[in-house]
Design a protein around this motif. Structure first.
Motif, PDB file in Angstrom:
ATOM      1  N   LEU A 160       0.810  -1.164  -0.111  1.00  0.00           N
ATOM      2  CA  LEU A 160      -0.094   0.016  -0.057  1.00  0.00           C
ATOM      3  C   LEU A 160       0.889   1.242  -0.160  1.00  0.00           C
ATOM      4  CD1 LEU A 160      -2.653  -1.282   2.470  1.00  0.00           C
ATOM      5  CD2 LEU A 160      -3.277  -0.971   0.089  1.00  0.00           C
ATOM      6  N   ARG A 161       0.751   2.082  -1.036  1.00  0.00           N
ATOM      7  CA  ARG A 161       1.497   3.247  -1.126  1.00  0.00           C
ATOM      8  C   ARG A 161       0.799   4.593  -1.314  1.00  0.00           C
ATOM      9  NH1 ARG A 161       3.269   0.310  -5.285  1.00  0.00           N
ATOM     10  NH2 ARG A 161       2.565   2.053  -6.798  1.00  0.00           N
ATOM     11  N   VAL A 162       1.130   5.543  -0.702  1.00  0.00           N
ATOM     12  CA  VAL A 162       0.395   6.817  -0.784  1.00  0.00           C
ATOM     13  C   VAL A 162       0.904   7.817  -2.152  1.00  0.00           C
ATOM     14  CG1 VAL A 162       0.045   9.201   0.255  1.00  0.00           C
ATOM     15  CG2 VAL A 162       0.056   7.200   1.711  1.00  0.00           C
ATOM     16  N   GLU A 163      -0.082   8.193  -2.999  1.00  0.00           N
ATOM     17  CA  GLU A 163       0.455   8.584  -4.160  1.00  0.00           C
ATOM     18  C   GLU A 163      -0.410   9.954  -4.209  1.00  0.00           C
ATOM     19  OE1 GLU A 163       0.509   6.172  -7.715  1.00  0.00           O
ATOM     20  OE2 GLU A 163       1.821   5.002  -6.829  1.00  0.00           O
ATOM     21  N   GLY A 164       0.132  11.175  -3.833  1.00  0.00           N
ATOM     22  CA  GLY A 164      -0.763  12.296  -3.719  1.00  0.00           C
ATOM     23  C   GLY A 164      -1.927  12.232  -2.847  1.00  0.00           C
ATOM     24  N   GLU A 165      -3.165  12.277  -3.369  1.00  0.00           N
ATOM     25  CA  GLU A 165      -4.407  12.283  -2.502  1.00  0.00           C
ATOM     26  C   GLU A 165      -5.087  10.863  -2.461  1.00  0.00           C
ATOM     27  OE1 GLU A 165      -7.014  15.336  -4.001  1.00  0.00           O
ATOM     28  OE2 GLU A 165      -5.662  17.013  -3.087  1.00  0.00           O
ATOM     29  N   VAL A 166      -4.304   9.874  -2.768  1.00  0.00           N
ATOM     30  CA  VAL A 166      -4.894   8.472  -2.940  1.00  0.00           C
ATOM     31  C   VAL A 166      -3.944   7.716  -2.289  1.00  0.00           C
ATOM     32  CG1 VAL A 166      -6.217   9.085  -5.095  1.00  0.00           C
ATOM     33  CG2 VAL A 166      -3.844   7.763  -5.416  1.00  0.00           C
ATOM     34  N   LEU A 167      -4.600   6.411  -1.859  1.00  0.00           N
ATOM     35  CA  LEU A 167      -3.949   5.232  -1.413  1.00  0.00           C
ATOM     36  C   LEU A 167      -3.809   4.204  -2.342  1.00  0.00           C
ATOM     37  CD1 LEU A 167      -2.272   3.912   1.161  1.00  0.00           C
ATOM     38  CD2 LEU A 167      -4.447   2.861   1.728  1.00  0.00           C
ATOM     39  N   ARG A 168      -2.872   3.796  -2.979  1.00  0.00           N
ATOM     40  CA  ARG A 168      -2.786   2.753  -4.042  1.00  0.00           C
ATOM     41  C   ARG A 168      -2.300   1.462  -3.825  1.00  0.00           C
ATOM     42  NH1 ARG A 168      -3.126   3.186  -9.461  1.00  0.00           N
ATOM     43  NH2 ARG A 168      -2.952   5.546  -9.282  1.00  0.00           N
ATOM     44  N   HIS A 169      -3.134   0.425  -4.050  1.00  0.00           N
ATOM     45  CA  HIS A 169      -2.642  -1.005  -4.191  1.00  0.00           C
ATOM     46  C   HIS A 169      -2.745  -1.568  -5.703  1.00  0.00           C
ATOM     47  CE1 HIS A 169      -2.836  -5.301  -3.930  1.00  0.00           C
ATOM     48  NE2 HIS A 169      -1.716  -5.167  -2.843  1.00  0.00           N
ATOM     49  N   GLY A 170      -1.761  -1.604  -6.458  1.00  0.00           N
ATOM     50  CA  GLY A 170      -1.972  -2.186  -7.810  1.00  0.00           C
ATOM     51  C   GLY A 170      -2.722  -1.259  -8.442  1.00  0.00           C
ATOM     52  N   GLU A 171      -4.002  -1.800  -9.262  1.00  0.00           N
ATOM     53  CA  GLU A 171      -4.678  -0.938 -10.026  1.00  0.00           C
ATOM     54  C   GLU A 171      -5.536  -0.133  -9.074  1.00  0.00           C
ATOM     55  OE1 GLU A 171      -6.262  -2.867 -13.179  1.00  0.00           O
ATOM     56  OE2 GLU A 171      -4.262  -3.386 -14.177  1.00  0.00           O
ATOM     57  N   GLN A 172      -5.679  -0.604  -8.027  1.00  0.00           N
ATOM     58  CA  GLN A 172      -7.013  -0.083  -7.036  1.00  0.00           C
ATOM     59  C   GLN A 172      -6.282   1.375  -6.253  1.00  0.00           C
ATOM     60  OE1 GLN A 172      -9.923   0.784  -6.559  1.00  0.00           O
ATOM     61  NE2 GLN A 172     -10.782  -1.298  -6.333  1.00  0.00           N
ATOM     62  N   GLU A 173      -7.422   2.025  -6.282  1.00  0.00           N
ATOM     63  CA  GLU A 173      -7.070   3.500  -5.531  1.00  0.00           C
ATOM     64  C   GLU A 173      -8.044   3.619  -4.183  1.00  0.00           C
ATOM     65  OE1 GLU A 173      -7.191   6.167  -8.629  1.00  0.00           O
ATOM     66  OE2 GLU A 173      -5.307   6.122  -9.452  1.00  0.00           O
ATOM     67  N   PHE A 174      -7.299   4.073  -3.281  1.00  0.00           N
ATOM     68  CA  PHE A 174      -8.689   4.485  -2.360  1.00  0.00           C
ATOM     69  C   PHE A 174      -8.378   5.999  -1.965  1.00  0.00           C
ATOM     70  CE2 PHE A 174      -7.072   0.362  -1.632  1.00  0.00           C
ATOM     71  CZ  PHE A 174      -8.161  -0.419  -1.472  1.00  0.00           C
ATOM     72  N   PRO A 175      -9.726   6.822  -1.973  1.00  0.00           N
ATOM     73  CA  PRO A 175      -9.366   8.201  -1.297  1.00  0.00           C
ATOM     74  C   PRO A 175      -8.738   8.279  -0.108  1.00  0.00           C
ATOM     75  CG  PRO A 175     -11.759   7.604  -1.114  1.00  0.00           C
ATOM     76  CD  PRO A 175     -10.846   6.210  -1.740  1.00  0.00           C
ATOM     77  N   LEU A 176      -8.050   9.430   0.142  1.00  0.00           N
ATOM     78  CA  LEU A 176      -7.619   9.796   1.515  1.00  0.00           C
ATOM     79  C   LEU A 176      -8.420  10.961   2.209  1.00  0.00           C
ATOM     80  CD1 LEU A 176      -3.682   9.657   0.817  1.00  0.00           C
ATOM     81  CD2 LEU A 176      -5.039   7.785   1.950  1.00  0.00           C
ATOM     82  N   ARG A 177      -8.588  10.605   3.560  1.00  0.00           N
ATOM     83  CA  ARG A 177      -9.187  11.601   4.106  1.00  0.00           C
ATOM     84  C   ARG A 177      -8.372  12.808   4.263  1.00  0.00           C
ATOM     85  NH1 ARG A 177     -11.672  10.367   9.959  1.00  0.00           N
ATOM     86  NH2 ARG A 177     -12.763  12.213  10.391  1.00  0.00           N
ATOM     87  N   GLU A 178      -8.776  14.097   4.021  1.00  0.00           N
ATOM     88  CA  GLU A 178      -8.035  15.529   4.043  1.00  0.00           C
ATOM     89  C   GLU A 178      -7.456  15.692   5.126  1.00  0.00           C
ATOM     90  OE1 GLU A 178      -8.996  20.073   3.550  1.00  0.00           O
ATOM     91  OE2 GLU A 178     -10.549  18.734   3.635  1.00  0.00           O
ATOM     92  N   GLY A 179      -5.960  15.654   4.796  1.00  0.00           N
ATOM     93  CA  GLY A 179      -5.227  15.883   5.769  1.00  0.00           C
ATOM     94  C   GLY A 179      -4.291  14.878   6.398  1.00  0.00           C
TER      95      GLY A 179
END
Length: 793
Positions: free
Chosen positions: A162-181
């Motif tokens: 699991l990696r943070v890329e900007g405003e998303v948390l990524r795993h492979g092709e899946q992206e999860f939104p990150l709560r502000e801040g």
């Protein structure tokens, strides 16, 4: 054959009927988009259908082969050609006299990859219960500790990249939104700070805290009972109805909704009375569609069961059940169904059961469980005065009368609990029966279809007639089907399999190699054979382990399916794929979630070379094929022809039944030119076109219903009725038994007053029609055919 109707000169020439004369189902996908459907319109118009029934057209997960995984209700799916493509299809259809029926999915949306494709869900995951979209979804925030559990990871969190890329948390092709801040937090703190918790998919059964479609976590339940959610999710569909693009709607999985009647009332108010609406509602044999629902009827699985059943020999079906039990050692239907219900509820649906038990409290938990297992139909509905007595009694035997009375009282006073109980009940029936018990109990595979009753598969002519009379009286505009995208075997495969009920000995070791032989002439595999042909009659293994070579159940299914599929293109790999899917669904030795690799390696070896039915039983299969098609097309209701099923269509469970359609354009043109059908496939095509064209051009013929009873020693082998009463149809049932008993032997049919002329040309002399009146010998009436259609002059 009757000729196709000329193409109308303009849109103004077309009537706009509320009820279709017939529908034709097209499975849209990126490989078969709106443009491909548009290209098929002239052929389908010549066939005689009045409406095209399209699989879901709204934006779906990328590459979806079915469209039920909707991601955006506001847009027509771009991969199919977008809204311009749909409107162009509608215009071309209209110019040829056809309308459109749309399949819509109000119950759920996709949990897609990437998640941002579902904007409402994305915003809920980012902003939590304060999001304006939070009311869209059934989420139990308290059960998840304030987070939505998302079982989308291939392993435990600490094993995933699991990696943070900007405003998303990524795993492979899946992206999860990150709560502000939160993007700068260390990963453990960052995960704890989100409104969701990414989880290993194996946690689904115990920790899932949102309502889903059946057991599919990638489809999240939508709270369409909320007025603002209904408005947002139906705006585009209603626009298409108002603009005349669509004239009808099919409602997918209506039993998943909290209050189906309320939803359907809101939908009817929005569409007006001019829109034909049918619901995908699975009715038990004794169950009736609620009279207050403002719909034309169901999609037609109840008709499938009756049509199939009237061509099933009850004595032979019972003999097959006995032989199957002896061969496999597996229990009978009632015990199988109960066991599967308990397995699915406490395993696959454990999260849903846990949610209900928490709401009910510990003292009532066992009663909740037992009442769900004992429920005899898919679900209860709001406003029903009482639960089924047999369910209350059986649950009380196991959980105690006081606890069951407590659950009954809770269902009456707590609408939220009652809704979730009903939704869970529907999911349980679907998964435990359709997707487990129907694969586990296999004496006669033609009986294991949606809405079927494998323990009592046969339907008498009297029961069939009573069902049709009720349809004509109460639901004349209901849908009827024989093959769909959800049937495990197409009607024509089932026609061949149901013929085995007239010759159950074919499921034993064949004494004569011709009694079910491989197409290459080799000995057909026996129910006790292993994949290498060795005798495995004494090496049966208990559930949960062992090799496929030790599985007589799999051998039985393989042999019967091979006899049903026959000489079809790519028969062996298609059969192997269906056997593997069936083994996983049955969950006796392997399953979708717990794969037994050793067992699964052997499964494809059970797919034999294509098998032929013996000649006399092949003739019975032909009689079934034509008889089933005739009854379906002539009985009350709106018949649907599945893509390609206007001719002989042999398909197995999905994805096999969702392969690209092949339209028999050349064969239809040849028949329209006066050619005589040269095989059962063309016989079915000629029959289908004739009935569809009659429905389109002379709808007055398809009103009312009156059974006709034959007289004589073989009277039980004829199913005959009139419509209007200017249309007479007759079909031979159990023709193999009929032939063995000496044929019609003077059996007669008393015709209604008038002169009756065949609607189909005689195969011996198509230029000289025979007329009948008064009483006629059935053998003379049918003139060597298993079915017939006559018009009163």
């Amino acid at each position: 054959m009757s000729q196709p109707r000329p193409t109308p000169a303009s849109e103004s020439d077309l009537p706009t009927p509320v009820t279709p004369a017939s529908t034709y189902r097209l499975q849209l996908r990126p490989e078969f988009p709106f443009a491909a459907a548009e290209a098929a319109v002239p052929y389908l118009a010549s066939l005689g259908v009045s409406h095209l029934h399209l699989s879901p057209v709204l934006e779906a997960a990328p590459g979806s082969a079915h469209g039920y995984d909707v991601t955006d209700h506001s847009r027509v799916r771009a991969e199919l050609g977008g809204e311009p493509g749909l409107r162009a299809l509608a215009a071309t259809a209209r110019a040829h006299g056809l309308g459109l029926v749309l399949d819509i999915v109000p119950n759920h949306m996709a949990v897609p990859t990437p998640l941002r494709l579902n904007r409402p869900l994305w915003e809920v995951l980012r902003d939590g219960p304060g999001s304006p979209y939070a009311r869209w979804f059934d989420i139990d925030w308290e059960a998840g500790g304030g987070q939505v559990v998302l079982p989308l990871l291939p392993g435990p969190v600490d094993s995933c990249d699991l990696r943070v890329e900007g405003e998303v948390l990524r795993h492979g092709e899946q992206e999860f939104p990150l709560r502000e801040g939160t993007e700068d937090l260390a990963l453990p703190e960052l995960l704890a700070a989100q409104w969701y918790r990414p989880a290993w998919w194996r946690e689904t059964a115990t920790t899932l805290n949102y309502r889903r479609f059946f057991t599919i976590s990638e489809l999240i339940g939508v709270r369409v009972e909320e007025p603002e959610v209904f408005t947002a999710t139906h705006a585009k569909v209603l626009e298409l109805v108002r603009d005349g693009v669509a004239q009808g709607l099919r409602i997918d999985h209506v039993d998943g909704l909290a209050d189906p009647e309320e939803y359907l009332g809101r939908l009817r108010a929005a569409t007006g009375d001019g829109c034909w609406v049918v619901v995908e509602k699975i009715l038990a044999r004794h169950e009736r569609l609620p009279a207050g629902w403002p719909v034309a009827g169901t999609t037609g699985y109840d008709a499938l069961h009756r049509v199939d059943g009237v061509f099933t020999d009850p004595a032979g079906a019972a003999e097959l059940a006995a032989r199957y039990g002896e061969s496999t050692g597996l229990p009978q239907w009632a015990e199988t169904a109960r066991a599967c219900a308990r397995e699915v509820l406490t395993g696959d649906l454990a999260a849903e059961l846990g949610a209900l038990e928490r709401r009910a409290g510990g003292e009532l938990a066992a009663a909740v469980r037992e009442l769900l297992i004992a429920f005899p139909v898919y679900r209860p509905y709001p406003g029903e005065p009482e639960l089924p007595p047999q369910a209350l009694e059986r649950a009380a035997e196991l959980a105690g009368p006081a606890a069951v009375a407590g659950v009954r009282e809770l269902l009456l006073r707590d609408p939220a609990f009652a809704a979730r109980f009903a939704q869970t009940s529907a999911a349980l029936r679907a998964k435990s029966l359709e997707d487990r018990a129907f694969y586990r109990y296999a004496p006669l595979l033609s009986a294991t279809e949606v809405g079927g009753e494998p323990g009592r598969p046969a339907v008498s002519p009297e029961e069939f007639h009573a069902y049709c009379a009720a349809l004509a009286r109460d639901w004349p505009g209901t849908g009827t089907v024989l093959s769909t995208h959800d049937t495990k075997r197409s009607a024509d495969v089932r026609a061949r399999i149901s013929a085995l009920s007239q010759a159950p000995e074919l499921m034993d070791s064949p004494a004569d190699p011709s009694a079910g032989t491989a197409a290459d002439g080799s000995r057909a595999p026996e129910a006790s054979d292993g994949p290498d042909g060795s005798d495995c009659s004494d090496c049966s293994d208990g559930p949960g382990g062992g090799k496929a070579a030790r599985d007589p159940h799999l051998a039985w299914v393989a042999r019967q399916t091979a006899l049903g599929l026959g000489r079809a293109p790519e028969a062996v790999p298609r059969l192997a794929a269906a056997l593997l899917k069936g083994a996983r669904e049955a969950a006796l030795h392997t399953s979708w979630t717990d794969r037994n690799e050793e067992y699964e390696t052997d499964v494809p070896g059970y797919a034999p070379a294509p098998l032929d039915l013996p000649a006399d039983l092949a003739e019975a299969a032909r009689a079934n094929l034509l008889g089933m098609a005739l009854l379906h097309l002539a009985m009350p209701g709106v018949p649907e022809v599945y893509q390609g099923a206007e001719t002989e269509y042999r398909a197995l469970v999905d994805p096999d039944n969702r392969r690209p359609a092949h339209f028999p354009r050349a064969a239809l043109a040849r028949l329209d030119g006066g050619a005589v059908p040269n095989d059962p496939a063309e016989e079915k095509l000629a029959l289908t076109a004739a009935l569809l064209r009659l429905r389109r051009d002379r709808p007055e013929l398809f009103r009312g219903y009156a059974p006709l009873a034959a007289r004589g020693p073989a009277a039980g082998h004829l199913v005959a009725f009139t419509r209007a009463p200017g249309l007479l149809v007759a079909a031979t049932r159990l023709s193999h038994r009929l032939a063995a008993s000496g044929g019609w032997r003077g059996t007669r049919l008393d015709l209604p007053p008038g002169t009756w002329t065949p609607a189909l040309p005689s195969p011996s002399d198509p230029t000289s029609p025979v007329r009948h009146s008064s009483s006629v010998d059935v053998s003379t009436l049918l003139n060597g055919r298993p079915v017939g259609v006559w018009l009163r002059r």
